[in-house]
Design a protein around this motif. Sequence first.
Motif, PDB file in Angstrom:
ATOM      1  N   ILE A   1       0.870  -1.172   0.000  1.00 46.69           N
ATOM      2  CA  ILE A   1       0.000   0.000   0.000  1.00 46.69           C
ATOM      3  C   ILE A   1       0.907   1.221   0.000  1.00 46.69           C
ATOM      4  O   ILE A   1       1.880   1.292   0.756  1.00 46.69           O
ATOM      5  CB  ILE A   1      -0.944  -0.001   1.227  1.00 46.69           C
ATOM      6  CG1 ILE A   1      -1.943   1.171   1.127  1.00 46.69           C
ATOM      7  CG2 ILE A   1      -0.166   0.047   2.539  1.00 46.69           C
ATOM      8  CD1 ILE A   1      -3.043   1.108   2.171  1.00 46.69           C
TER       9      ILE A   1
ATOM     10  N   GLU B   1      -9.925  -3.119   0.061  1.00 42.85           N
ATOM     11  CA  GLU B   1     -10.183  -3.056   1.500  1.00 42.85           C
ATOM     12  C   GLU B   1      -9.500  -4.174   2.272  1.00 42.85           C
ATOM     13  O   GLU B   1      -9.228  -4.034   3.460  1.00 42.85           O
ATOM     14  CB  GLU B   1     -11.690  -3.082   1.768  1.00 42.85           C
ATOM     15  CG  GLU B   1     -12.403  -1.789   1.409  1.00 42.85           C
ATOM     16  CD  GLU B   1     -11.850  -0.593   2.187  1.00 42.85           C
ATOM     17  OE1 GLU B   1     -11.691  -0.699   3.419  1.00 42.85           O
ATOM     18  OE2 GLU B   1     -11.560   0.442   1.562  1.00 42.85           O
TER      19      GLU B   1
ATOM     20  N   TRP C   1      -6.234  -2.957   3.716  1.00 37.70           N
ATOM     21  CA  TRP C   1      -6.469  -2.108   4.895  1.00 37.70           C
ATOM     22  C   TRP C   1      -6.781  -2.968   6.123  1.00 37.70           C
ATOM     23  O   TRP C   1      -6.261  -2.709   7.222  1.00 37.70           O
ATOM     24  CB  TRP C   1      -7.627  -1.142   4.640  1.00 37.70           C
ATOM     25  CG  TRP C   1      -7.314   0.012   3.744  1.00 37.70           C
ATOM     26  CD1 TRP C   1      -7.769   0.212   2.474  1.00 37.70           C
ATOM     27  CD2 TRP C   1      -6.490   1.148   4.034  1.00 37.70           C
ATOM     28  NE1 TRP C   1      -7.280   1.387   1.961  1.00 37.70           N
ATOM     29  CE2 TRP C   1      -6.494   1.998   2.893  1.00 37.70           C
ATOM     30  CE3 TRP C   1      -5.745   1.536   5.153  1.00 37.70           C
ATOM     31  CZ2 TRP C   1      -5.793   3.199   2.832  1.00 37.70           C
ATOM     32  CZ3 TRP C   1      -5.049   2.745   5.096  1.00 37.70           C
ATOM     33  CH2 TRP C   1      -5.071   3.548   3.956  1.00 37.70           C
ATOM     34  N   HIS C   2      -7.610  -4.000   5.956  1.00 37.29           N
ATOM     35  CA  HIS C   2      -7.969  -4.870   7.078  1.00 37.29           C
ATOM     36  C   HIS C   2      -6.756  -5.652   7.590  1.00 37.29           C
ATOM     37  O   HIS C   2      -6.605  -5.868   8.798  1.00 37.29           O
ATOM     38  CB  HIS C   2      -9.080  -5.840   6.667  1.00 37.29           C
ATOM     39  CG  HIS C   2     -10.414  -5.188   6.453  1.00 37.29           C
ATOM     40  ND1 HIS C   2     -10.949  -4.279   7.344  1.00 37.29           N
ATOM     41  CD2 HIS C   2     -11.325  -5.309   5.449  1.00 37.29           C
ATOM     42  CE1 HIS C   2     -12.126  -3.867   6.907  1.00 37.29           C
ATOM     43  NE2 HIS C   2     -12.373  -4.469   5.751  1.00 37.29           N
TER      44      HIS C   2
ATOM     45  N   GLU D   1      -4.675  -3.241   9.650  1.00 36.93           N
ATOM     46  CA  GLU D   1      -5.345  -3.004  10.934  1.00 36.93           C
ATOM     47  C   GLU D   1      -5.138  -4.174  11.883  1.00 36.93           C
ATOM     48  O   GLU D   1      -4.800  -3.984  13.060  1.00 36.93           O
ATOM     49  CB  GLU D   1      -6.845  -2.772  10.705  1.00 36.93           C
ATOM     50  CG  GLU D   1      -7.618  -2.524  11.995  1.00 36.93           C
ATOM     51  CD  GLU D   1      -9.107  -2.322  11.767  1.00 36.93           C
ATOM     52  OE1 GLU D   1      -9.824  -2.064  12.753  1.00 36.93           O
ATOM     53  OE2 GLU D   1      -9.555  -2.422  10.604  1.00 36.93           O
TER      54      GLU D   1
ATOM     55  N   ILE E   1      -2.925   7.128   5.443  1.00 39.78           N
ATOM     56  CA  ILE E   1      -2.222   5.946   5.964  1.00 39.78           C
ATOM     57  C   ILE E   1      -1.705   6.207   7.378  1.00 39.78           C
ATOM     58  O   ILE E   1      -1.891   5.389   8.292  1.00 39.78           O
ATOM     59  CB  ILE E   1      -1.055   5.541   5.030  1.00 39.78           C
ATOM     60  CG1 ILE E   1      -1.582   5.138   3.653  1.00 39.78           C
ATOM     61  CG2 ILE E   1      -0.250   4.390   5.646  1.00 39.78           C
ATOM     62  CD1 ILE E   1      -0.496   4.846   2.619  1.00 39.78           C
TER      63      ILE E   1
ATOM     64  N   ASN F   1      -4.674   6.333   9.916  1.00 41.28           N
ATOM     65  CA  ASN F   1      -5.200   5.011  10.240  1.00 41.28           C
ATOM     66  C   ASN F   1      -4.259   4.247  11.162  1.00 41.28           C
ATOM     67  O   ASN F   1      -4.699   3.580  12.102  1.00 41.28           O
ATOM     68  CB  ASN F   1      -5.450   4.207   8.961  1.00 41.28           C
ATOM     69  CG  ASN F   1      -6.778   4.535   8.316  1.00 41.28           C
ATOM     70  OD1 ASN F   1      -7.730   4.907   8.995  1.00 41.28           O
ATOM     71  ND2 ASN F   1      -6.860   4.418   7.000  1.00 41.28           N
TER      72      ASN F   1
END
Length: 300
Positions: free
Chosen positions: A167, A179, A182-183, A186, A263, A266
């Motif tokens: 990313i 997505e 992103w998950h 996280e 980024i 988050n």
Amino acid sequence: MITIKKYAAIDIGSNAMRLLVANVIEEVGKETHFSKNALVRVPIRLGQDAFTVGEISQENIERMVDAMKAYKLLMKVHKVEKYAALATSAMREAYNGKEVVEIIREQANINIDIIDGKTEAAIIASTDLHYLLATDKAYLYVDVGGGSTEFSFFADGKQIASRSFKIGTVRLLNEMVNEVVWHEIEKWIKTVTQDFENVSMIGSGGNINRLFKMSGKLQEKPLSYMYMNSQYAYLNSLSYEQRMQVLDLNPDRADVIVLATRIYLNAMKWSGARNIYVPKIGLSDGIVKAMYYGKINSNE
């Protein structure tokens, strides 16, 4: 007695190429000191080629060769003793990446190594952070590039974990990050930080450096989550043209700075970090130190 050597690092990223010339200052009985002597950045967006069509275009190959010839002359003028040139995500994903390396070796007489994400994260994490990494605190180090973002987690003054994710600002610009990524980020951040309280963040990369400069803060002071959040909203409210006119951003910075800020924000949210420190370090600084300590090969 003091000895000063000149080392150079060439960082071939997805958004730009950089040449860092550094002074390596050795003094008997003291820790070796590294300082920037010169930094030259050329905005050749290789990721635009690599991530969309899978190869470096002929136009950008020619621009790279010209830039490398210029870097070679600059290193000669600075009397650089050793250098290393490393290429990251754009070159490792372009199917003609190795061919481009050979063209540059033949035409510009510069040897380039294409490194993987794990190596990139390790080199960045090897930069001089001891003045920030207090032994009683935990830090999440985030380096946002054009094609990848490197995360390293430190606690008790030691590196606990590191991970590279596909990313980056150029990928986001081209809507090439789903997505799921992103998950995954996280989940990884929450897993490595879950047992620690009062996590702080350390950010590196051209975009966070620019955000820090815009804040007007002193170098050792961090940016707060509230400040980053408000800047994100402000940058989002401006058009691409307004970011260049009002904030005096370069064209290749004005379109990606919002994406980089997302980024960092988050990462702060998922780690619970309320502050982000922005030392002036990055892959180029790590290359110089890794060369000096024999962790990567250098060219004379």
